[in-house]
Design a protein around this motif. Sequence first.
Motif, PDB file in Angstrom:
ATOM      1  N   THR A  27      78.522 -39.536 -87.685  1.00  0.00           N
ATOM      2  CA  THR A  27      77.521 -40.519 -88.112  1.00  0.00           C
ATOM      3  C   THR A  27      77.877 -41.044 -89.498  1.00  0.00           C
ATOM      4  O   THR A  27      78.830 -40.579 -90.137  1.00  0.00           O
ATOM      5  CB  THR A  27      76.144 -39.849 -88.180  1.00  0.00           C
ATOM      6  OG1 THR A  27      76.223 -38.811 -89.156  1.00  0.00           O
ATOM      7  CG2 THR A  27      75.771 -39.255 -86.835  1.00  0.00           C
TER       8      THR A  27
ATOM      9  N   ALA B 220      75.332 -43.476 -85.324  1.00  0.00           N
ATOM     10  CA  ALA B 220      76.656 -42.990 -84.943  1.00  0.00           C
ATOM     11  C   ALA B 220      77.668 -44.085 -85.239  1.00  0.00           C
ATOM     12  O   ALA B 220      77.397 -45.276 -85.070  1.00  0.00           O
ATOM     13  CB  ALA B 220      76.675 -42.641 -83.454  1.00  0.00           C
TER      14      ALA B 220
ATOM     15  N   MET C 105      74.519 -42.887 -80.356  1.00  0.00           N
ATOM     16  CA  MET C 105      73.944 -41.734 -81.039  1.00  0.00           C
ATOM     17  C   MET C 105      73.413 -40.766 -79.987  1.00  0.00           C
ATOM     18  O   MET C 105      72.710 -41.156 -79.065  1.00  0.00           O
ATOM     19  CB  MET C 105      72.794 -42.208 -81.926  1.00  0.00           C
ATOM     20  CG  MET C 105      72.237 -41.124 -82.811  1.00  0.00           C
ATOM     21  SD  MET C 105      73.394 -40.628 -84.084  1.00  0.00           S
ATOM     22  CE  MET C 105      72.970 -38.899 -84.223  1.00  0.00           C
TER      23      MET C 105
END
Lengths: 248, 164
Positions: A21, A8, A13
């Motif tokens: 991302t 990310a 993430m």
Amino acid sequence: MHQFEIVALGGEMSASPFVFTNSAMWMMIALAVILVFMWGGLKRAVVPGRWQAAVEVLTDFVGDITRSSIGPEGRKYLPWVFTSFIFILAANWLGSMPFAVFGLKPFTVTSHFTITGVMSLISFAIVLGVGFWKHGLHFLSLFVPKGAPLPLQVFMAPIEFISFMVRPFSLGLRPFVAMFAGHILLKVFGYFVVQGLMAESAAGGIVALLCFLFIVFMSGLELLVGAIQAYVFALLTAIYINDAVHLH
Amino acid sequence: MPQLDQLALVYQSQWFWLAITLGTIFFVVGMWIVPRVEKTVEDRDAKIAADLEEAQRMQDEAEASEEAWRNRVNEARAEAQAVTAAAKEKAQADLEKKLAKVDAEIATRTEAAEADLAEARSAALAELENVASEATQEIVGKLTGGKVAKAEARKAVAGVLADA
């Protein structure tokens, strides 16, 4: 393997659709490159400049794929065939560019089957949709080889069915594997270059030089493979759609 | 293989952004730009074909007008030749007519002159006969003392003159 990891950007993430991302960023970069490139084709000059001519050549090339595979009615399917072609091409080539020289870590979007798999499923869905919409259940006659004797037909229909069902997998795996393997090969030989230089011996230097030359050669090949994979995906999509449009 | 290890974690984000990317490409590029580019190419091909046709037409036209011009020139040349030939013929005919006229005149004059000459000659001969027969009468009379008839003397003179 590190190069295939999705992280990310600016945050943790998490399993959410909206996480931006590195993969998403490279998709956006590919999208921007494609839009800017195709925008050059909108000048619509009677005597095209280089840029416009390049766009026209590309459009004509993909248009020829649908025309030669499907025929005149293939025109309807050009938007998707063109989309898949240019996206795979842009993603493959962007992933092979030496952006790392400028500190930007490249990421090859098409080296993930979550991407290529979905694209092949879209192609497969178009094939099924067109087939059943155009021919109804008669579409299933696609699995029965014409002109074969009945016992042979009974024997071959399941094989045809299996080969048909394998199509989306082979279609999606092909570009993914090509990019994955190519990048790993480059990485391995890049590692050899570093190791050879670290050895600080004549033999190590020679090995490093040879591996470096191999990387140069492989990078060129990678560009070729990237274009071929895009072409193959577009061509197979067109051929499969042709099966659905015309049956046999 | 991160593609597998991260699958559960990333697939939603991957698919979301892929949908945005492919959707944008499909609608903006595939549905909007590509048909325009194709139309441009088609228009250009049509224009080139039309231009070539026009050029062909104009060339045909030029060839036709050159042909017409050549025909006119040939016609004019033929006409000029005909006029020249006619003039030449006329001049020739005039000349011949004049020559004939002159010839005829010369002929009549010559004839007249010859006739005059013949008359004069016959007159002279007649005179000569007269004179000769008289002279003969006289000479015969003087030499012989005889008299010769005029008719006789004339006959004799005519016989001598015919012999001469």
